[in-house]
Design a protein around this motif. Structure first.
Motif, mmCIF file in Angstrom:
data_model
loop_
_atom_site.group_PDB
_atom_site.id
_atom_site.type_symbol
_atom_site.label_atom_id
_atom_site.label_comp_id
_atom_site.label_asym_id
_atom_site.label_seq_id
_atom_site.Cartn_x
_atom_site.Cartn_y
_atom_site.Cartn_z
ATOM 1 N N SER A 51 9.491 78.432 27.327
ATOM 2 C CA SER A 51 8.742 77.732 26.283
ATOM 3 C C SER A 51 7.383 78.397 26.126
ATOM 4 N N CYS A 52 6.888 78.415 24.913
ATOM 5 C CA CYS A 52 5.565 78.985 24.674
ATOM 6 C C CYS A 52 4.940 78.300 23.469
ATOM 7 N N LYS A 53 3.642 78.486 23.325
ATOM 8 C CA LYS A 53 2.908 77.906 22.212
ATOM 9 C C LYS A 53 3.125 78.753 20.968
ATOM 10 N N PRO A 54 2.867 78.186 19.786
ATOM 11 C CA PRO A 54 2.971 78.994 18.568
ATOM 12 C C PRO A 54 2.026 80.192 18.621
ATOM 13 N N ASN A 55 2.438 81.283 18.046
ATOM 14 C CA ASN A 55 1.682 82.543 18.001
ATOM 15 C C ASN A 55 1.499 83.178 19.374
ATOM 16 N N GLU A 56 2.336 82.825 20.340
ATOM 17 C CA GLU A 56 2.323 83.462 21.647
ATOM 18 C C GLU A 56 3.653 84.148 21.880
ATOM 19 N N VAL A 57 3.619 85.178 22.667
ATOM 20 C CA VAL A 57 4.839 85.894 23.005
ATOM 21 C C VAL A 57 5.489 85.173 24.192
ATOM 22 N N PRO A 58 6.772 84.832 24.097
ATOM 23 C CA PRO A 58 7.406 84.157 25.234
ATOM 24 C C PRO A 58 7.576 85.111 26.412
ATOM 25 N N THR A 59 7.143 84.673 27.581
ATOM 26 C CA THR A 59 7.243 85.491 28.787
ATOM 27 C C THR A 59 7.874 84.669 29.908
ATOM 28 N N PHE A 60 8.328 85.366 30.929
ATOM 29 C CA PHE A 60 8.799 84.704 32.138
ATOM 30 C C PHE A 60 8.424 85.574 33.321
ATOM 31 N N ARG A 61 8.522 85.004 34.521
ATOM 32 C CA ARG A 61 8.109 85.723 35.718
ATOM 33 C C ARG A 61 9.311 86.110 36.570
ATOM 34 N N LEU A 62 9.215 87.306 37.115
ATOM 35 C CA LEU A 62 10.163 87.785 38.112
ATOM 36 C C LEU A 62 9.428 87.787 39.445
ATOM 37 N N TYR A 63 10.066 87.280 40.491
ATOM 38 C CA TYR A 63 9.421 87.164 41.790
ATOM 39 C C TYR A 63 10.011 88.169 42.770
ATOM 40 N N PHE A 64 9.131 88.741 43.588
ATOM 41 C CA PHE A 64 9.531 89.747 44.562
ATOM 42 C C PHE A 64 8.898 89.447 45.918
ATOM 43 N N ASP A 65 9.523 89.966 46.982
ATOM 44 C CA ASP A 65 8.943 89.827 48.318
ATOM 45 C C ASP A 65 7.669 90.648 48.443
ATOM 46 N N SER A 66 7.669 91.844 47.881
ATOM 47 C CA SER A 66 6.474 92.686 47.946
ATOM 48 C C SER A 66 6.407 93.607 46.732
ATOM 49 N N ILE A 67 5.185 93.838 46.286
ATOM 50 C CA ILE A 67 4.913 94.736 45.159
ATOM 51 C C ILE A 67 3.796 95.678 45.595
ATOM 52 N N TYR A 68 4.025 96.976 45.432
ATOM 53 C CA TYR A 68 3.048 97.974 45.838
ATOM 54 C C TYR A 68 2.542 98.740 44.628
ATOM 55 N N ALA A 69 1.227 98.817 44.492
ATOM 56 C CA ALA A 69 0.593 99.622 43.449
ATOM 57 C C ALA A 69 0.414 101.035 43.985
ATOM 58 N N ILE A 70 0.812 102.026 43.200
ATOM 59 C CA ILE A 70 0.719 103.420 43.616
ATOM 60 C C ILE A 70 -0.219 104.141 42.655
#
Length: 146
Positions: A51-70
């Motif tokens: 669900s999202c508000k008008p004029n917003e892009v619908p998004t969702f989240r993916l969950y991970f055990d760990s995320i590394y920035a390289i």
């Protein structure tokens, strides 16, 4: 840290290493909490309609055990590796600390206040219900030890 287009490299790539796939249309990455926010594409995920508000892009989240920035040789991260995809978020150490503090507070109440507190609030707040269940188990263990 939360990374967006403002604090990551141009055309930054995000990979789910376990599935060996590149994640497309990423809006934000939170390395501390372990989630990635992705624009909803109904062709890829027809059963998930966020669900999202008008004029917003619908998004969702993916969950991970760990995320590394390289970073590589750049001043901003240009690549993210994600490991251990989950269906729901993990409990963070901060949430565990908060739950522990709540349990200690509930445990320190006198018995009559404790019973009244539980009767009034347990139905309305799931966090209090969880704390009550934890403290009740602790009290039962203390009673049986005596």
């Amino acid at each position: 840290m939360i990374y967006t287009t403002r604090n990551s490299g141009y055309k930054c790539a995000v990979f789910d290493v376990d599935r060996n796939e590149r994640l497309m249309m990423v809006v934000a990455i939170n390395t501390a909490a372990g989630w990635i926010e992705v624009i909803h594409d109904p062709r890829q995920h027809p059963d998930e309609v966020p669900s999202c508000k008008p004029n917003e892009v619908p998004t969702f989240r993916l969950y991970f055990d760990s995320i590394y920035a390289i970073w590589g040789m750049e001043p901003l991260p240009v690549l993210f590796h994600c490991y251990g995809r989950r269906k729901q978020p993990a409990v963070t150490p901060q949430a565990m600390w908060l739950l522990g503090a709540l349990v200690k507070t509930v445990e320190s109440l006198p018995e009559s206040v404790f019973d009244t507190f539980v009767e009034r609030h347990i139905v309305h707040d799931a966090k209090v219900a969880l704390a009550w269940a934890s403290s009740h188990q602790i009290r039962a263990a203390r009673s049986s030890a005596r």
